[in-house]
Motif scaffolding. Structure first.
Motif, PDB file in Angstrom:
ATOM      1  N   HIS A   1       0.816  -1.209   0.000  1.00  0.00           N
ATOM      2  CA  HIS A   1       0.000   0.000   0.000  1.00  0.00           C
ATOM      3  C   HIS A   1       0.856   1.268   0.000  1.00  0.00           C
ATOM      4  CE1 HIS A   1      -3.738  -2.192   0.641  1.00  0.00           C
ATOM      5  NE2 HIS A   1      -3.128  -2.906   1.555  1.00  0.00           N
ATOM      6  N   HIS A   2       0.279   2.317  -0.557  1.00  0.00           N
ATOM      7  CA  HIS A   2       0.898   3.648  -0.583  1.00  0.00           C
ATOM      8  C   HIS A   2       1.372   4.009   0.821  1.00  0.00           C
ATOM      9  CE1 HIS A   2       1.443   7.938  -1.252  1.00  0.00           C
ATOM     10  NE2 HIS A   2       1.032   7.840  -2.514  1.00  0.00           N
ATOM     11  N   LYS A   3       2.554   4.609   0.893  1.00  0.00           N
ATOM     12  CA  LYS A   3       3.111   4.994   2.195  1.00  0.00           C
ATOM     13  C   LYS A   3       2.149   5.889   2.978  1.00  0.00           C
ATOM     14  CE  LYS A   3       7.957   5.033   0.595  1.00  0.00           C
ATOM     15  NZ  LYS A   3       7.770   5.114  -0.877  1.00  0.00           N
ATOM     16  N   LYS A   4       1.537   6.845   2.302  1.00  0.00           N
ATOM     17  CA  LYS A   4       0.619   7.752   2.993  1.00  0.00           C
ATOM     18  C   LYS A   4      -0.627   7.028   3.483  1.00  0.00           C
ATOM     19  CE  LYS A   4       1.360  12.557   1.603  1.00  0.00           C
ATOM     20  NZ  LYS A   4       2.408  12.647   0.600  1.00  0.00           N
ATOM     21  N   LYS A   5      -1.070   6.000   2.764  1.00  0.00           N
ATOM     22  CA  LYS A   5      -2.232   5.226   3.201  1.00  0.00           C
ATOM     23  C   LYS A   5      -1.943   4.523   4.518  1.00  0.00           C
ATOM     24  CE  LYS A   5      -5.442   1.637   1.542  1.00  0.00           C
ATOM     25  NZ  LYS A   5      -5.775   0.747   0.392  1.00  0.00           N
TER      26      LYS A   5
ATOM     27  N   HIS B   1       7.602   0.820  -0.678  1.00  0.00           N
ATOM     28  CA  HIS B   1       6.218   0.919  -1.138  1.00  0.00           C
ATOM     29  C   HIS B   1       6.042   2.126  -2.052  1.00  0.00           C
ATOM     30  CE1 HIS B   1       3.875  -1.852   1.779  1.00  0.00           C
ATOM     31  NE2 HIS B   1       5.121  -2.245   1.709  1.00  0.00           N
ATOM     32  N   PHE B   2       4.957   2.109  -2.811  1.00  0.00           N
ATOM     33  CA  PHE B   2       4.644   3.177  -3.750  1.00  0.00           C
ATOM     34  C   PHE B   2       4.345   4.483  -3.031  1.00  0.00           C
ATOM     35  CE2 PHE B   2       1.337   5.541  -6.103  1.00  0.00           C
ATOM     36  CZ  PHE B   2       1.985   5.753  -7.319  1.00  0.00           C
ATOM     37  N   GLY B   3       4.663   5.590  -3.687  1.00  0.00           N
ATOM     38  CA  GLY B   3       4.194   6.892  -3.232  1.00  0.00           C
ATOM     39  C   GLY B   3       5.159   7.661  -2.360  1.00  0.00           C
ATOM     40  N   LYS B   4       4.846   8.940  -2.219  1.00  0.00           N
ATOM     41  CA  LYS B   4       5.650   9.839  -1.403  1.00  0.00           C
ATOM     42  C   LYS B   4       5.017  10.013  -0.028  1.00  0.00           C
ATOM     43  CE  LYS B   4       7.434  12.400  -5.374  1.00  0.00           C
ATOM     44  NZ  LYS B   4       7.563  13.726  -6.041  1.00  0.00           N
ATOM     45  N   LEU B   5       5.857  10.190   0.965  1.00  0.00           N
ATOM     46  CA  LEU B   5       5.395  10.337   2.347  1.00  0.00           C
ATOM     47  C   LEU B   5       5.434  11.782   2.822  1.00  0.00           C
ATOM     48  CD1 LEU B   5       4.412   8.499   4.659  1.00  0.00           C
ATOM     49  CD2 LEU B   5       6.779   8.271   5.400  1.00  0.00           C
ATOM     50  N   ASP B   6       6.199  12.629   2.140  1.00  0.00           N
ATOM     51  CA  ASP B   6       6.345  14.008   2.603  1.00  0.00           C
ATOM     52  C   ASP B   6       5.054  14.796   2.398  1.00  0.00           C
ATOM     53  OD1 ASP B   6       7.070  13.552  -0.161  1.00  0.00           O
ATOM     54  OD2 ASP B   6       7.555  15.674  -0.295  1.00  0.00           O
ATOM     55  N   ASN B   7       4.952  15.895   3.095  1.00  0.00           N
ATOM     56  CA  ASN B   7       3.770  16.773   3.047  1.00  0.00           C
ATOM     57  C   ASN B   7       2.504  16.026   3.470  1.00  0.00           C
ATOM     58  OD1 ASN B   7       2.401  19.215   2.609  1.00  0.00           O
ATOM     59  ND2 ASN B   7       1.908  18.679   0.493  1.00  0.00           N
ATOM     60  N   PHE B   8       2.604  15.250   4.526  1.00  0.00           N
ATOM     61  CA  PHE B   8       1.442  14.542   5.066  1.00  0.00           C
ATOM     62  C   PHE B   8       0.580  15.536   5.837  1.00  0.00           C
ATOM     63  CE2 PHE B   8      -0.929  12.166   8.198  1.00  0.00           C
ATOM     64  CZ  PHE B   8      -1.300  11.010   7.534  1.00  0.00           C
ATOM     65  N   HIS B   9      -0.696  15.636   5.454  1.00  0.00           N
ATOM     66  CA  HIS B   9      -1.551  16.652   6.087  1.00  0.00           C
ATOM     67  C   HIS B   9      -2.963  16.152   6.350  1.00  0.00           C
ATOM     68  CE1 HIS B   9      -3.503  17.265   2.186  1.00  0.00           C
ATOM     69  NE2 HIS B   9      -2.317  17.401   1.634  1.00  0.00           N
ATOM     70  N   PHE B  10      -3.193  14.836   6.325  1.00  0.00           N
ATOM     71  CA  PHE B  10      -4.542  14.310   6.538  1.00  0.00           C
ATOM     72  C   PHE B  10      -5.025  14.545   7.968  1.00  0.00           C
ATOM     73  CE2 PHE B  10      -3.504  10.841   3.206  1.00  0.00           C
ATOM     74  CZ  PHE B  10      -3.911  11.672   2.179  1.00  0.00           C
ATOM     75  N   ALA B  11      -6.327  14.619   8.114  1.00  0.00           N
ATOM     76  CA  ALA B  11      -6.938  14.554   9.444  1.00  0.00           C
ATOM     77  C   ALA B  11      -6.809  13.122   9.951  1.00  0.00           C
ATOM     78  CB  ALA B  11      -8.403  14.949   9.366  1.00  0.00           C
ATOM     79  N   VAL B  12      -6.474  12.969  11.221  1.00  0.00           N
ATOM     80  CA  VAL B  12      -6.313  11.614  11.770  1.00  0.00           C
ATOM     81  C   VAL B  12      -7.189  11.391  13.005  1.00  0.00           C
ATOM     82  CG1 VAL B  12      -4.009  11.201  10.821  1.00  0.00           C
ATOM     83  CG2 VAL B  12      -4.247  12.376  13.032  1.00  0.00           C
TER      84      VAL B  12
ATOM     85  N   PHE C   1       4.756   2.598 -16.360  1.00  0.00           N
ATOM     86  CA  PHE C   1       4.563   4.011 -16.009  1.00  0.00           C
ATOM     87  C   PHE C   1       3.494   4.220 -14.947  1.00  0.00           C
ATOM     88  CE2 PHE C   1       1.860   3.802 -19.957  1.00  0.00           C
ATOM     89  CZ  PHE C   1       0.636   4.157 -19.412  1.00  0.00           C
ATOM     90  N   PHE C   2       2.642   3.216 -14.691  1.00  0.00           N
ATOM     91  CA  PHE C   2       1.698   3.334 -13.589  1.00  0.00           C
ATOM     92  C   PHE C   2       2.414   3.405 -12.243  1.00  0.00           C
ATOM     93  CE2 PHE C   2      -1.617   2.616 -16.580  1.00  0.00           C
ATOM     94  CZ  PHE C   2      -2.814   2.919 -15.959  1.00  0.00           C
ATOM     95  N   TRP C   3       3.660   2.993 -12.212  1.00  0.00           N
ATOM     96  CA  TRP C   3       4.453   3.045 -10.978  1.00  0.00           C
ATOM     97  C   TRP C   3       5.463   4.186 -10.992  1.00  0.00           C
ATOM     98  CZ3 TRP C   3       1.971   0.358  -7.640  1.00  0.00           C
ATOM     99  CH2 TRP C   3       1.327  -0.820  -8.010  1.00  0.00           C
ATOM    100  N   ASP C   4       6.119   4.428 -12.145  1.00  0.00           N
ATOM    101  CA  ASP C   4       7.189   5.430 -12.138  1.00  0.00           C
ATOM    102  C   ASP C   4       6.796   6.754 -12.802  1.00  0.00           C
ATOM    103  OD1 ASP C   4       7.388   5.054 -14.919  1.00  0.00           O
ATOM    104  OD2 ASP C   4       9.134   3.739 -14.773  1.00  0.00           O
ATOM    105  N   THR C   5       5.563   6.866 -13.330  1.00  0.00           N
ATOM    106  CA  THR C   5       4.972   8.076 -13.923  1.00  0.00           C
ATOM    107  C   THR C   5       5.613   8.476 -15.260  1.00  0.00           C
ATOM    108  OG1 THR C   5       6.348   9.856 -12.958  1.00  0.00           O
ATOM    109  CG2 THR C   5       4.603   8.932 -11.555  1.00  0.00           C
ATOM    110  N   ARG C   6       6.524   7.684 -15.796  1.00  0.00           N
ATOM    111  CA  ARG C   6       7.262   8.093 -16.998  1.00  0.00           C
ATOM    112  C   ARG C   6       6.482   7.747 -18.260  1.00  0.00           C
ATOM    113  NH1 ARG C   6      13.185   5.836 -14.996  1.00  0.00           N
ATOM    114  NH2 ARG C   6      13.426   7.305 -13.248  1.00  0.00           N
ATOM    115  N   THR C   7       5.676   8.682 -18.692  1.00  0.00           N
ATOM    116  CA  THR C   7       4.930   8.571 -19.933  1.00  0.00           C
ATOM    117  C   THR C   7       4.840   9.933 -20.586  1.00  0.00           C
ATOM    118  OG1 THR C   7       2.776   8.089 -20.916  1.00  0.00           O
ATOM    119  CG2 THR C   7       2.770   8.775 -18.618  1.00  0.00           C
ATOM    120  N   LYS C   8       4.815   9.956 -21.914  1.00  0.00           N
ATOM    121  CA  LYS C   8       4.692  11.204 -22.654  1.00  0.00           C
ATOM    122  C   LYS C   8       3.247  11.680 -22.738  1.00  0.00           C
ATOM    123  CE  LYS C   8       7.182   9.352 -26.026  1.00  0.00           C
ATOM    124  NZ  LYS C   8       7.927   9.158 -27.301  1.00  0.00           N
ATOM    125  N   MET C   9       2.294  10.849 -22.299  1.00  0.00           N
ATOM    126  CA  MET C   9       0.882  11.258 -22.248  1.00  0.00           C
ATOM    127  C   MET C   9       0.674  12.097 -20.989  1.00  0.00           C
ATOM    128  SD  MET C   9      -0.954   7.716 -23.535  1.00  0.00           S
ATOM    129  CE  MET C   9       0.237   6.631 -22.728  1.00  0.00           C
TER     130      MET C   9
END
Length: 512
Positions: A43-47, A218-229, A340-348
């Protein structure tokens, strides 16, 4: 007699059914961060950070109220690594004579829980999750005998049952659905307000450090975490949505703007789906905004339809059709999920923006999920198993009961039309109409064929062509199939050629 009451990560509600007759001086509550659930998918780190922090805050609230609560943290030395292992350990320690549970949100977990009574030789009671407004029995009764399970008709029954947005026995405004008024692109110069953000407290900071250490791959970035908990802060998110964004939510709920991932959406699915908010209070607050003149009907009805209609509907459908629903693949899609669903590298650019924002925020709004990411998955013929897994991993509001019907049924049409009356397929013209993504794209949305053409353009027709046997008689696809049939042989050959070139590049891990 001492009773054990297990609280799952998506059951952070003081009104939880399994807590209703709890005897604080006698019973034991159990909450656990276990490897089996956190790593069943990566799961995404932020999740993970969001749920672990919300769980710990909720546990502290229960302890402050005088409950006996055992909380197992992820790195505890004696952590058994599974929910059953933790239940078994506490049953032995506390001489438990009964286990009370609230119905979980995943078929796999329910099947496991249903085996506990025999494994432990202790009575296990699984109670209905009454935080939802439609019980599973009520949904099954509604669905019985229907050839098509259309959400719109279920939604109307829910409106009548709960008397939301009703004038007597008629819908407010004399219409059930104002969706046709909710498809505007965002005007230039209009800037949505920032989402509600909360600075991590010391407890959340500890969790963020844990996730960075234990889930670094795991997928995703953890920085700038601002969710209500906490529930208190989740209520702030709800209040600020109603005050700041609900007014424009209806008009622009389908709009997409580069650099604006949050738009006028509510961002409360995180909190609804883990229990910090309840659907009834959310709907009531939105309806009050309409009644008090704070928000127009098209916005309020559209929002309530998502919560009262769609959310309740997909949950009912999931439990009605599982476990067979998990293996549905009507269009016989087999292609693997692109890198690219994981690394975002697409020209679209549209795909790059939506995947990058998903990585950054563990969030994308519903049109990004459906008409960009999902549309590509449909047109490209990606295997439902891989697409379902990706959606479950990357979004902080994703649980199987809500994710699978949306992906299998609405996005991929893999259930053959049980949920949706037609596939949600679209060419680049739709993306250009509802977003500004095309302005900064490597490809040209106006070009239909060739190396510079937007891939969505020829992939749309290629999708219809290769699935003609299964979709050609769909009444809602009559117009596009007439257009396809009227194309010259040269045009159809160009579409097939461009599709073959694209898929060959995709399967070779070339940047497309």
């Amino acid at each position: 007699m001492s009773t054990l009451r297990l609280i799952l990560a998506d059951q952070l509600s003081h009104s939880l059914a399994s807590l209703q007759d709890c005897e604080p001086n006698n019973d034991w509550l159990l909450m656990a961060e276990v490897r089996e659930e956190a790593s069943y998918f990566k799961h995404h780190k932020k999740k993970i950070a969001f749920l672990f922090s919300a769980m710990r805050h909720f546990a502290n609230e229960l302890i402050a109220q005088g409950f006996n609560l055992h909380y197992t943290q992820y790195t505890d030395e004696n952590n058994q690594g599974s929910l059953f292992g933790e239940v078994e350990r506490l049953c032995k320690q506390k001489n438990i004579q009964k286990i009370v549970l609230t119905h979980p949100g995943e078929y796999r977990v329910l099947a496991e829980m249903q085996s506990w009574q025999d494994k432990l030789n202790i009575p296990v009671e699984i109670r209905q999750d009454d935080r939802f407004l439609a019980s599973l029995e009520e949904f099954a009764n509604w669905a019985e005998g229907r050839k098509q399970l259309r959400m719109e008709f279920f939604y109307r029954e829910m409106r009548k049952t709960w008397h939301f947005l009703m004038d007597g026995d008629k819908p407010v405004g004399d219409k059930w659905n104002f969706d046709s008024a909710n498809r505007k692109a965002l005007p230039k110069g209009m800037s949505p307000p920032q989402p509600s953000k909360f600075k991590p407290d010391s407890l959340t900071t500890e969790v963020l450090e844990l996730v960075a250490e234990e889930f670094n791959d795991h997928f995703g970035k953890l920085d700038n975490f601002h969710f209500a908990v906490t529930r208190e802060k989740a209520l702030v998110v709800l209040d600020e949505f109603v005050a700041q964004r609900l007014f424009h939510f209806g008009d622009y709920q389908d709009a997409m703007v580069q650099g604006e991932p949050w738009m006028y959406h509510s961002h409360i699915s995180f909190y609804l789906n883990c229990g910090l908010l309840t659907p009834k209070e959310v709907i009531e607050q939105a309806e009050n905004a309409y009644r008090n003149g704070q928000a127009p009907l098209n916005a309020v009805e559209g929002f309530i339809r998502q919560v009262l209609g769609w959310r309740e509907y997909v949950r009912g459908l999931y439990w009605l059709k599982m476990p067979d629903y998990k293996s549905e693949n009507f269009l016989e899609a087999t292609r693997s999920l692109p890198k690219f669903f994981w690394d975002t590298r697409t020209k679209m650019n549209c795909l790059h923006q939506c995947i990058q924002e998903t990585s950054d925020n563990a969030y994308a709004h519903h049109i990004q999920r459906l008409m960009i990411l999902g549309n590509f998955a449909l047109l490209a013929g990606l295997h439902p198993d891989e697409v379902n897994e990706w959606y479950l991993i990357v979004y902080a509001d994703a649980y199987e009961w809500v994710e699978m019907p949306n992906v299998t049924g609405m996005i991929l049409f893999a259930d053959g039309g049980l949920l949706a009356s037609k596939p949600y397929a679209a060419s680049g013209s739709y993306i250009n109409k509802m977003s500004n993504y095309c302005q900064n794209c490597h490809y040209k949305v106006k070009e239909k064929n060739g190396a510079q053409a937007c891939p969505f353009n020829y992939l749309y027709w290629d999708f219809l062509d290769r699935n003609k046997e299964k979709l050609g008689n769909n009444p809602r696809l009559g117009m596009p199939y007439r257009t396809l049939n009227n194309m010259t042989d040269e045009k159809r050959q160009a579409i097939q050629r461009d599709g073959q070139i694209f898929f060959k590049a995709l399967e070779s891990n070339e940047e497309v």
